[in-house]
Design a protein around this motif. Structure first.
Motif, PDB file in Angstrom:
ATOM      1  N   ILE A 122       0.828  -1.211   0.000  1.00 38.85           N
ATOM      2  CA  ILE A 122       0.000   0.000   0.000  1.00 38.85           C
ATOM      3  C   ILE A 122       0.860   1.259   0.000  1.00 38.85           C
ATOM      4  O   ILE A 122       0.433   2.297  -0.508  1.00 38.85           O
ATOM      5  CB  ILE A 122      -0.987   0.030   1.189  1.00 38.85           C
ATOM      6  CG1 ILE A 122      -0.246   0.139   2.529  1.00 38.85           C
ATOM      7  CG2 ILE A 122      -1.902  -1.181   1.173  1.00 38.85           C
ATOM      8  CD1 ILE A 122      -1.144   0.468   3.700  1.00 38.85           C
ATOM      9  N   ILE A 123       2.064   1.168   0.555  1.00 42.01           N
ATOM     10  CA  ILE A 123       2.943   2.343   0.589  1.00 42.01           C
ATOM     11  C   ILE A 123       3.360   2.727  -0.824  1.00 42.01           C
ATOM     12  O   ILE A 123       3.275   3.893  -1.227  1.00 42.01           O
ATOM     13  CB  ILE A 123       4.165   2.063   1.482  1.00 42.01           C
ATOM     14  CG1 ILE A 123       3.721   1.948   2.942  1.00 42.01           C
ATOM     15  CG2 ILE A 123       5.227   3.146   1.318  1.00 42.01           C
ATOM     16  CD1 ILE A 123       4.772   1.410   3.878  1.00 42.01           C
ATOM     17  N   HIS A 124       3.785   1.744  -1.609  1.00 42.33           N
ATOM     18  CA  HIS A 124       4.195   2.046  -2.987  1.00 42.33           C
ATOM     19  C   HIS A 124       2.998   2.472  -3.832  1.00 42.33           C
ATOM     20  O   HIS A 124       3.094   3.410  -4.630  1.00 42.33           O
ATOM     21  CB  HIS A 124       4.886   0.835  -3.600  1.00 42.33           C
ATOM     22  CG  HIS A 124       6.174   0.482  -2.914  1.00 42.33           C
ATOM     23  ND1 HIS A 124       7.218   1.359  -2.797  1.00 42.33           N
ATOM     24  CD2 HIS A 124       6.572  -0.661  -2.298  1.00 42.33           C
ATOM     25  CE1 HIS A 124       8.213   0.783  -2.143  1.00 42.33           C
ATOM     26  NE2 HIS A 124       7.846  -0.444  -1.830  1.00 42.33           N
ATOM     27  N   VAL A 138      17.446   2.800   0.004  1.00 40.19           N
ATOM     28  CA  VAL A 138      17.622   2.441   1.407  1.00 40.19           C
ATOM     29  C   VAL A 138      19.086   2.537   1.816  1.00 40.19           C
ATOM     30  O   VAL A 138      19.419   3.071   2.886  1.00 40.19           O
ATOM     31  CB  VAL A 138      17.081   1.020   1.679  1.00 40.19           C
ATOM     32  CG1 VAL A 138      17.282   0.650   3.141  1.00 40.19           C
ATOM     33  CG2 VAL A 138      15.605   0.940   1.308  1.00 40.19           C
ATOM     34  N   ASP A 139      20.016   2.034   0.984  1.00 39.28           N
ATOM     35  CA  ASP A 139      21.436   2.061   1.334  1.00 39.28           C
ATOM     36  C   ASP A 139      21.935   3.481   1.577  1.00 39.28           C
ATOM     37  O   ASP A 139      22.790   3.712   2.440  1.00 39.28           O
ATOM     38  CB  ASP A 139      22.265   1.418   0.221  1.00 39.28           C
ATOM     39  CG  ASP A 139      22.064  -0.086   0.144  1.00 39.28           C
ATOM     40  OD1 ASP A 139      21.381  -0.632   1.033  1.00 39.28           O
ATOM     41  OD2 ASP A 139      22.568  -0.713  -0.806  1.00 39.28           O
ATOM     42  N   GLY A 148      12.682   5.741   5.395  1.00 40.65           N
ATOM     43  CA  GLY A 148      11.285   5.617   5.803  1.00 40.65           C
ATOM     44  C   GLY A 148      10.686   6.847   6.430  1.00 40.65           C
ATOM     45  O   GLY A 148       9.593   6.779   6.997  1.00 40.65           O
ATOM     46  N   MET A 149      11.375   7.986   6.353  1.00 39.92           N
ATOM     47  CA  MET A 149      10.918   9.159   7.087  1.00 39.92           C
ATOM     48  C   MET A 149      10.206  10.194   6.217  1.00 39.92           C
ATOM     49  O   MET A 149      10.068  11.350   6.631  1.00 39.92           O
ATOM     50  CB  MET A 149      12.110   9.812   7.804  1.00 39.92           C
ATOM     51  CG  MET A 149      12.795   8.892   8.802  1.00 39.92           C
ATOM     52  SD  MET A 149      11.623   8.246  10.040  1.00 39.92           S
ATOM     53  CE  MET A 149      12.656   7.028  10.860  1.00 39.92           C
ATOM     54  N   ALA A 150       9.732   9.822   5.043  1.00 36.78           N
ATOM     55  CA  ALA A 150       8.969  10.762   4.219  1.00 36.78           C
ATOM     56  C   ALA A 150       7.722  11.195   4.974  1.00 36.78           C
ATOM     57  O   ALA A 150       6.918  10.361   5.398  1.00 36.78           O
ATOM     58  CB  ALA A 150       8.596  10.125   2.887  1.00 36.78           C
ATOM     59  N   GLU A 151       7.551  12.481   5.154  1.00 36.42           N
ATOM     60  CA  GLU A 151       6.492  13.011   6.029  1.00 36.42           C
ATOM     61  C   GLU A 151       5.098  12.653   5.546  1.00 36.42           C
ATOM     62  O   GLU A 151       4.265  12.158   6.311  1.00 36.42           O
ATOM     63  CB  GLU A 151       6.647  14.529   6.149  1.00 36.42           C
ATOM     64  CG  GLU A 151       5.834  15.159   7.256  1.00 36.42           C
ATOM     65  CD  GLU A 151       4.415  15.528   6.823  1.00 36.42           C
ATOM     66  OE1 GLU A 151       3.516  15.586   7.681  1.00 36.42           O
ATOM     67  OE2 GLU A 151       4.229  15.746   5.610  1.00 36.42           O
ATOM     68  N   ILE A 210       3.101  -5.970  12.189  1.00 34.93           N
ATOM     69  CA  ILE A 210       3.504  -4.734  12.847  1.00 34.93           C
ATOM     70  C   ILE A 210       5.029  -4.650  12.925  1.00 34.93           C
ATOM     71  O   ILE A 210       5.703  -5.575  13.363  1.00 34.93           O
ATOM     72  CB  ILE A 210       2.904  -4.645  14.271  1.00 34.93           C
ATOM     73  CG1 ILE A 210       1.370  -4.610  14.206  1.00 34.93           C
ATOM     74  CG2 ILE A 210       3.433  -3.420  15.003  1.00 34.93           C
ATOM     75  CD1 ILE A 210       0.796  -3.374  13.574  1.00 34.93           C
ATOM     76  N   GLY A 211       5.552  -3.510  12.498  1.00 35.83           N
ATOM     77  CA  GLY A 211       6.992  -3.271  12.528  1.00 35.83           C
ATOM     78  C   GLY A 211       7.688  -3.511  11.211  1.00 35.83           C
ATOM     79  O   GLY A 211       8.872  -3.194  11.079  1.00 35.83           O
ATOM     80  N   THR A 212       6.977  -4.047  10.230  1.00 37.08           N
ATOM     81  CA  THR A 212       7.632  -4.330   8.949  1.00 37.08           C
ATOM     82  C   THR A 212       7.567  -3.158   7.972  1.00 37.08           C
ATOM     83  O   THR A 212       8.295  -3.155   6.978  1.00 37.08           O
ATOM     84  CB  THR A 212       6.986  -5.561   8.273  1.00 37.08           C
ATOM     85  OG1 THR A 212       5.603  -5.271   8.016  1.00 37.08           O
ATOM     86  CG2 THR A 212       7.093  -6.788   9.149  1.00 37.08           C
ATOM     87  N   ASP A 213       6.722  -2.179   8.217  1.00 33.23           N
ATOM     88  CA  ASP A 213       6.479  -1.109   7.244  1.00 33.23           C
ATOM     89  C   ASP A 213       6.946   0.238   7.784  1.00 33.23           C
ATOM     90  O   ASP A 213       6.851   0.515   8.989  1.00 33.23           O
ATOM     91  CB  ASP A 213       4.992  -1.046   6.891  1.00 33.23           C
ATOM     92  CG  ASP A 213       4.466  -2.389   6.403  1.00 33.23           C
ATOM     93  OD1 ASP A 213       5.207  -3.071   5.666  1.00 33.23           O
ATOM     94  OD2 ASP A 213       3.331  -2.746   6.760  1.00 33.23           O
ATOM     95  N   ILE A 214       7.392   1.102   6.897  1.00 34.05           N
ATOM     96  CA  ILE A 214       7.971   2.378   7.323  1.00 34.05           C
ATOM     97  C   ILE A 214       6.971   3.252   8.074  1.00 34.05           C
ATOM     98  O   ILE A 214       7.365   4.014   8.953  1.00 34.05           O
ATOM     99  CB  ILE A 214       8.572   3.149   6.131  1.00 34.05           C
ATOM    100  CG1 ILE A 214       7.502   3.472   5.071  1.00 34.05           C
ATOM    101  CG2 ILE A 214       9.735   2.372   5.514  1.00 34.05           C
ATOM    102  CD1 ILE A 214       8.004   4.376   3.948  1.00 34.05           C
ATOM    103  N   ILE A 215       5.686   3.135   7.761  1.00 32.26           N
ATOM    104  CA  ILE A 215       4.699   3.990   8.434  1.00 32.26           C
ATOM    105  C   ILE A 215       4.563   3.638   9.909  1.00 32.26           C
ATOM    106  O   ILE A 215       4.059   4.455  10.696  1.00 32.26           O
ATOM    107  CB  ILE A 215       3.319   3.919   7.748  1.00 32.26           C
ATOM    108  CG1 ILE A 215       2.751   2.498   7.802  1.00 32.26           C
ATOM    109  CG2 ILE A 215       3.413   4.411   6.314  1.00 32.26           C
ATOM    110  CD1 ILE A 215       1.308   2.403   7.338  1.00 32.26           C
ATOM    111  N   HIS A 216       5.024   2.465  10.329  1.00 26.15           N
ATOM    112  CA  HIS A 216       4.931   2.082  11.737  1.00 26.15           C
ATOM    113  C   HIS A 216       5.933   2.844  12.588  1.00 26.15           C
ATOM    114  O   HIS A 216       5.802   2.886  13.816  1.00 26.15           O
ATOM    115  CB  HIS A 216       5.160   0.577  11.893  1.00 26.15           C
ATOM    116  CG  HIS A 216       4.194  -0.258  11.117  1.00 26.15           C
ATOM    117  ND1 HIS A 216       4.438  -1.586  10.781  1.00 26.15           N
ATOM    118  CD2 HIS A 216       2.972   0.034  10.598  1.00 26.15           C
ATOM    119  CE1 HIS A 216       3.419  -2.063  10.094  1.00 26.15           C
ATOM    120  NE2 HIS A 216       2.521  -1.094   9.966  1.00 26.15           N
ATOM    121  N   MET A 217       6.954   3.443  11.969  1.00 22.08           N
ATOM    122  CA  MET A 217       7.948   4.227  12.708  1.00 22.08           C
ATOM    123  C   MET A 217       7.449   5.619  13.048  1.00 22.08           C
ATOM    124  O   MET A 217       8.020   6.296  13.906  1.00 22.08           O
ATOM    125  CB  MET A 217       9.245   4.335  11.890  1.00 22.08           C
ATOM    126  CG  MET A 217       9.906   3.001  11.582  1.00 22.08           C
ATOM    127  SD  MET A 217      11.533   3.196  10.802  1.00 22.08           S
ATOM    128  CE  MET A 217      11.067   3.821   9.168  1.00 22.08           C
TER     129      MET A 217
END
Length: 330
Positions: A122-124, A138-139, A148-151, A210-217
């Motif tokens: 869903i993120i992509h 990512v590297d 993963g920090m895109a606002e 939970i914890g696998t996707d950037i939005i969880h951060m």
């Protein structure tokens, strides 16, 4: 005292050598009476410049992968004619290699009945609908803590999920509605699988770890909302799978999450009285993995039906399969 002279000890063979077997009494039979797996009639035909896809499809050898491709396309076409579900589970890689227009077209034609995605999918899909681009380096970002920090991604998707939980919707429907509600903002919404699902009334379910996707951060992440909407989607997907007798399930590019989810939907559906004895399952990936082969191809069909595996790059195999389906449907 004089030293005794050296004596040469003769070499002795521990055991007698075994002579070669005598094959003079070998029994043979005529070659024409033997079953053979490969025939000239199954061979490929050379390509001719300017030909059509229909001719190309017919020219493929009727052997191994090409034979499996035809069998899968025929199974999907048969399910569509009989109005049986065709369900596709897709990993995030399938989205970010540019294949969403293929799936949206299959949805528009009524061939695909439901789509299951993991959380990264869903993120992509969301970023492509919003910005027209996705998939960060990512590297390059991880060392600086920027990965993963895109606002907008974190804030807007989490906002959509919380709205969906408050409205008692599934996660996929919640994000799809969020996109469709602002077509001016999401200028590429026509290529969004999530948006197409809402527009066409086709279930697009999302299954999250939970914890696998950037939005969880992000601080806007709400575990209760994520859990509630994803559980809703699991039960919605099971409702579709429960009607899959004579239908098809395809797993594309998910090595762990979606094969596990599908196996549980099959078990739950059978427990509730839906036998699912004649189903077709397919795994498509560029590598062969244990869980898809076990939990998609083998276990669900050991009671009845057929399981297939197609290995190849998604960006080649998915358009090829879609075109093959259209040819099978005529």
């Amino acid at each position: 005292m004089a030293k005794p002279p050296d004596r040469k000890v003769p070499l002795r063979t521990a055991r007698a050598l075994i002579p070669p077997i005598n094959v003079s009494d070998l029994k043979t039979y005529p070659l024409k009476k033997r079953h053979s797996k490969v025939r000239v009639s199954d061979f490929a035909e050379p390509w001719r410049r300017g030909g059509s896809f229909a001719r190309f499809y017919r020219s493929l050898p009727d052997i191994l992968g090409a034979k499996t491709l035809r069998a899968v396309a025929a199974s999907i076409a048969a399910a569509h004619r009989k109005r049986r579900p065709v369900i596709v589970g897709i990993g995030a890689h399938v989205v970010k290699v540019g294949l969403t227009p293929i799936f949206v077209d299959l949805m528009n034609r009524g061939i695909v009945s439901a789509i299951a995605m993991n959380g990264a999918g869903i993120i992509h899909d969301f970023e492509l609908a919003l910005m027209g681009h996705t998939s960060e380096e990512v590297d390059a970002e991880i060392d600086q803590g920027r990965f993963g920090m895109a606002e907008e991604t974190g804030r807007m998707i989490n906002d959509a999920i919380i709205r969906g939980a408050n409205e008692e919707r599934g996660l996929g429907e919640a994000v799809g509605r969020y996109i469709n509600d602002s077509p001016g903002l999401f200028r590429n919404h026509r290529t969004s699988i999530l948006a197409a699902g809402v527009r066409l009334g086709i279930p697009v379910t999302v299954h999250v770890a939970i914890g696998t996707d950037i939005i969880h951060m992000h601080p806007s992440a709400d575990g209760a909302a994520i859990g509630a909407t994803s559980l809703f989607d699991f039960r919605r997907l099971t409702a579709v799978v429960s009607r899959m007798e004579g239908g098809v399930y395809l797993n594309m590019g998910s090595a762990v999450v979606l094969p596990e989810v599908f196996l549980k939907t099959v078990s739950l559906a059978r427990n509730l009285g839906h036998p699912l004895t004649q189903i077709t399952t397919v795994n498509m990936d560029f590598l062969s993995h244990y869980r898809p082969l076990t939990n998609v191809v083998r276990r669900p069909t050991q009671k009845g039906g057929r399981g297939y595996a197609l290995i190849g790059h998604h960006e080649i195999m998915v358009p090829l399969l879609a075109a093959a389906i259209y040819e099978e449907l005529g």
